[in-house]
Enzyme design. Sequence first.
Site, mmCIF file in Angstrom:
data_model
loop_
_atom_site.group_PDB
_atom_site.id
_atom_site.type_symbol
_atom_site.label_atom_id
_atom_site.label_comp_id
_atom_site.label_asym_id
_atom_site.label_seq_id
_atom_site.Cartn_x
_atom_site.Cartn_y
_atom_site.Cartn_z
ATOM 1 N N ASP A 157 6.753 -2.869 0.649
ATOM 2 C CA ASP A 157 6.105 -3.074 -0.663
ATOM 3 C C ASP A 157 6.673 -2.091 -1.692
ATOM 4 O OD1 ASP A 157 4.484 -3.924 -2.694
ATOM 5 O OD2 ASP A 157 2.693 -2.879 -1.995
ATOM 6 N N ASP A 199 7.433 -7.522 -6.538
ATOM 7 C CA ASP A 199 6.165 -6.941 -6.073
ATOM 8 C C ASP A 199 5.157 -8.038 -5.853
ATOM 9 O OD1 ASP A 199 4.044 -5.332 -5.475
ATOM 10 O OD2 ASP A 199 3.714 -4.617 -7.514
ATOM 11 N N HIS A 229 2.311 -7.804 0.669
ATOM 12 C CA HIS A 229 1.144 -8.507 0.128
ATOM 13 C C HIS A 229 1.552 -9.769 -0.630
ATOM 14 C CE1 HIS A 229 1.528 -6.817 -4.039
ATOM 15 N NE2 HIS A 229 1.961 -5.730 -3.418
ATOM 16 N N GLU A 265 -3.773 -6.814 -2.295
ATOM 17 C CA GLU A 265 -3.398 -5.397 -2.342
ATOM 18 C C GLU A 265 -3.563 -4.847 -3.755
ATOM 19 O OE1 GLU A 265 -0.851 -1.892 -2.990
ATOM 20 O OE2 GLU A 265 -0.665 -3.828 -3.982
ATOM 21 N N GLU A 266 -3.309 -5.714 -4.758
ATOM 22 C CA GLU A 266 -3.256 -5.214 -6.131
ATOM 23 C C GLU A 266 -4.604 -4.784 -6.698
ATOM 24 O OE1 GLU A 266 -0.705 -4.353 -7.431
ATOM 25 O OE2 GLU A 266 0.997 -5.625 -6.937
ATOM 26 N N HIS A 272 4.523 -4.962 -12.244
ATOM 27 C CA HIS A 272 3.306 -5.464 -12.914
ATOM 28 C C HIS A 272 3.549 -5.944 -14.350
ATOM 29 C CE1 HIS A 272 0.688 -2.620 -10.179
ATOM 30 N NE2 HIS A 272 1.437 -3.460 -9.488
HETATM 31 ZN ZN LIG Z 1 2.979 -4.174 -4.371
#
Ligand SMILES: [Zn+2]
Length: 472
Positions: free
Chosen positions: A370, A308, A296, A342-343, A439
């Site tokens: 991912d 990520d 993503h 995606e998040e 994140h």
């Molecule tokens: Zn991810």
Amino acid sequence: MEKSLRHFWLNLALVILISLILFPFNITFSQTPETINTKEDIKIADQLVRTALTDRKGYKLLKELSDMGPRLSGSENSVKAIMWAKKKMEELGFDKVWLQPVLVPHWVRGDVESAEIIKSQLFKNRKLNIATLGGSIGTDKEGITAEVMEVKNFDELKALGKKAEGKIIFMSRPLDPGLIETFRGYGGAVGQRVVGAMMAAQVGAVGVMIRSVTTKYDNVPHTGVMIYNDTIPKIPSVALGYQDADFLSEAIKKDPSLEVNIKLNCKTLPDAQSYNLIGELTGSEFPNEVIVIGGHSDSWDKGVGANDDGAGIIQSLEVLDLFKRLNIKPKRTIRCVFFINEENGSKGAEKYAEYAANSSEKHIGAIESDEGAGTPRGFSLDADSTVIAKVQGWLPVLEHASIDWLRKGGSGADVGDIKNAIARIGYNPDPQRYFDYHHSDNDQFSIIHPREFELGSAAIATLVYMIDKYGL
Ligand SMILES: [Zn+2]
């Protein structure tokens, strides 16, 4: 005469019988795949590894992407990054490059994000390190101020009953450090982040603080998506740095009546225009048969999303570029997809799955990267057992690209809905450090190890090479 006629009928019956017996085999013979040439395939795997490790071309591209900053869905920067990658694919000479329009949620963090103990004999004016959870509502200028009650799980929350009314609920369950599989630990603790605000609002709470879902015990807070339901009051929701979660837990024990003030000015704007980015090498023999590799392109707005999922999208792109660098001409179409959103919504995954379901193309395999840029370990396959057994037979080749195992399992959020693919496959690098960065501001380009990252590109490229050559 009579005798020869009988002979004729007998012969005819025999020919029909033999044809009937052989007919199904004829079909099978004509579809028999190439026999596996392990020696030749290992040579290709070795070349893919050598080229990826020597050139470090993907690593350089990942640096360029990371230098552009974070790419939250709906942000200007996320679209800028997609256009940058489109240009790269065109410059690399992919056969087709195109955008698939997708409308995505647009949440913005704002510039006010603070939590402070404002009433306490012992801890007054102690600030807490927080990150607003993605999707949260903001507060007014004065913020919310309330006593804090700690719970470890939803059962403890429900047991609070009326005592929770008007309070800030502190959900302090950690990612279980005793599990070898960090993704399982994450799965066990992330519920408090995703639905914690709804659960707490149901018992009358006015806000939620969670312990960051992480394997790193620093004080960097980790964000991530949270959701509301229109039938339950919406309350603000934030994550605390791990160390401040420990601090708060002790502070409440010493002063149960302490009060925390939280101020946030995040908000949700109307949906924004964005895109899935798709690039491909068209198959020379079976252009209608497609092997997808994707990750993503969006990230959270903390850190730069190098791990990520900058790593996953650049590995997907690099698979195609490795084929070009080694002059491997695929029989089937090899397609990389940079899924958007995606998040916090998976709108890009929905759009591509819808396209795949209605297309005349046949999706052979759909691979997702991912899970970060760690050393390759294995591939998990969502497919029937004969397909899994076939791919497991390739292990002697894949071992040359650092792959230790192939087994039944899930694929990923972006390819999991491509239901008509023969196999949906998840790439599994070593997961031990993944949630250290996840994140948060820790997700920087500096944490990417060039060899581990490049081995990932080579491992996926080797699997794609095998699927292209032998089918599934
Ligand atoms: Zn991810």
